[in-house]
Enzyme design. Structure first.
Site, short mmCIF file in Angstrom:
data_model
loop_
_atom_site.label_atom_id
_atom_site.label_comp_id
_atom_site.label_asym_id
_atom_site.label_seq_id
_atom_site.Cartn_x
_atom_site.Cartn_y
_atom_site.Cartn_z
N GLN A 245 1.02 -1.14 0.34
CA GLN A 245 0.20 0.05 -0.16
C GLN A 245 1.10 1.18 0.04
OE1 GLN A 245 -3.05 0.18 0.01
NE2 GLN A 245 -3.79 -1.70 -0.23
N TYR A 282 -6.30 -12.29 -4.95
CA TYR A 282 -5.48 -11.56 -4.85
C TYR A 282 -4.00 -10.96 -4.01
CZ TYR A 282 -9.06 -10.58 -8.26
OH TYR A 282 -10.49 -11.32 -9.35
N GLU A 306 -2.67 -15.14 -5.40
CA GLU A 306 -2.05 -14.48 -6.18
C GLU A 306 -0.84 -14.76 -7.26
OE1 GLU A 306 -0.40 -11.32 -7.60
OE2 GLU A 306 -1.36 -10.93 -5.89
N ASP A 359 -9.75 -8.65 -3.19
CA ASP A 359 -8.84 -7.18 -2.74
C ASP A 359 -8.30 -7.01 -4.43
OD1 ASP A 359 -7.87 -5.00 -2.15
OD2 ASP A 359 -6.02 -5.54 -1.41
N CYS A 386 -10.50 -0.35 -4.73
CA CYS A 386 -9.60 0.38 -4.74
C CYS A 386 -10.11 1.68 -5.95
CB CYS A 386 -8.19 0.55 -5.48
SG CYS A 386 -7.56 -0.32 -6.82
#
Length: 429
Positions: A245, A282, A306, A359, A386
């Site tokens: 992040q 993810y 992932e 995510d 996001c």
């Protein structure tokens, strides 16, 4: 009218993507560097679409009371549009007004794209506190100094900087107030570069790594550095050039929000059922999988999925304390589809008691992934987003499959830009 024509516009609203809405002779015109309620003079930059045009703001004829001098002087309205760097497209607006505009975008997306009547709120990054309650780190009053990662472009002449708005033209800059002081100092010390990109990364140890990424060349694995990041009292291994992040408080804020929302939605007092099977899709280096593990206990069965091999390797180490944790390297769409086709009755029973956390990247999970997740019938779904449009679209698909949320919590983890994060918790019916 032709590109280059100059017109006066009344700004009536905000749109997704950091632009504002006006109308000229009935046609929608999208304009940056404005605020709803203002009258601006603008130059048309794109008239190729029948449904809308694009323009750039040249001057503000009637300013809104929430306008302020831009936090990044090179991007202010008195600079010619072609020389304004991108990356701080809300920097000319008071911080509280920025958040209201972002909330408007989230609510509009939920209603218009998702066809959802869901309340939404927005808040700033959550302060980090010591065990005695004292503040260790918090958001700045003007929303600056938060970027721990900065990606810059290098043109063919070796000029380093961000792109100008909506272009691939590099604008040289010596400052970036959204970055942490250490990253900003590293930016100021850069010289010419090789064409491509340069990333500046400040890890938890405070040191800034300068990572050149020349065009057409892959990073040398032999010089790949592993750094340590922290969130909610835990340490996470991650490649210096890997995903973490950007906001210095974002990982802390989002994991805390997920934990609180799961506690609010707890069944029989359990935020995470230790007998369930939990998925972190993810999953990156295992940030949210660790949150699920903390809530479920040491024997929690949690699988992180992932596609990036290096991130999965780190996730395996970051999740090592949970005996039931696994890190899978796979594309989420393929992995979840295969699980839907092959899951046994016992696996489905454990998934029904589990949490599936998504995510996804900015494009969202998409219909097929959402439908595959819903077909596994998990007890709870957590969606971390996001992009408000992708969130609304995917929540709409979840609703079609019978999963509903009672609210969306948005977080302003990109102050002075148009970006916004959001968390939603969904359950059947």
């Amino acid at each position: 009218m032709d590109v280059g024509s100059i017109i006066d516009l009344d700004i009536t609203g905000v749109a997704h993507g950091g632009v504002f809405v006006a109308r000229h002779e009935g046609r929608v015109v999208f304009v940056p560097d404005a605020i709803p309620g203002e009258r601006v003079r603008a130059r048309l930059t794109d008239t190729s679409k029948k449904s809308f045009w694009r323009a750039e703001t040249l001057d503000v004829l009637d300013a809104a009371p929430t306008r302020r001098p831009h936090v990044w002087a090179p991007a202010d309205i008195d600079v010619p549009p072609e020389r304004r760097p991108g990356g701080a497209d809300f920097g000319h607006i008071d911080l509280s007004a920025q958040r209201e505009l972002k909330l408007d975008v989230v609510r509009d997306a939920l209603a218009r794209i998702g066809r959802l009547e869901v309340p939404a709120t927005i808040s700033s990054a959550t302060a980090q506190r010591d065990t005695d309650g004292s503040v260790l780190a918090e958001e700045t009053v003007d929303g600056t100094g938060w970027r721990t990662r900065l990606s810059l472009h290098v043109d063919d002449a070796g000029v380093v900087g961000p792109f100008a708005q909506r272009s691939h033209r590099v604008v040289p800059v010596e400052s970036m107030p959204l970055a942490t002081p250490a990253v900003e100092r590293a930016l100021a010390s850069l010289g010419a570069g090789r064409p491509g990109r340069i990333d500046l990364v400040q890890a938890a140890d405070g040191a800034v790594r300068v990572l050149p990424r020349p065009a057409g060349e892959r990073p040398d694995p032999a010089v790949r550095e592993v750094v340590v990041e922290h969130a909610t009292g835990r340490s996470f291994r991650v490649d210096a050039g890997g995903f973490w992040q950007v906001h210095r408080l974002a990982a802390h804020t989002l994991t805390g929000a997920v934990a609180r929302r799961l506690a609010d939605a707890a069944v029989d007092g359990l935020a995470v059922d230790p007998d369930g099977w939990h998925l972190d899709l993810y999953g990156g280096v295992g940030l949210f999988a660790a949150t699920l593990g903390d809530l479920g206990g040491g024997s929690t069965r949690v699988t992180s999925v992932e596609s990036d091999v290096r991130a999965t390797e780190h996730a395996g180490r970051n999740l090592a304390e949970w005996v039931g944790a696994r890190a899978e390297t796979a594309r989420v769409d393929r992995w979840i589809s295969a699980l839907r086709a092959s899951a046994s009755a016992s696996q489905r029973a454990r998934l029904a008691r589990g949490v599936v956390l998504l995510d996804p990247p900015r494009a969202g999970a998409g219909r097929q992934v959402v439908e595959d997740v819903a077909a596994l019938d998990p007890g709870t779904v957590v969606y971390v987003a996001c992009d408000p449009v992708a969130l609304a679209r995917d929540l709409g698909t979840f609703r079609e499959a019978g999963y509903l949320t009672d609210r969306v919590d948005a977080f302003d983890l990109f102050p002075n830009s148009h970006h916004v994060e959001a968390v939603a918790v969904l359950r059947r019916g």
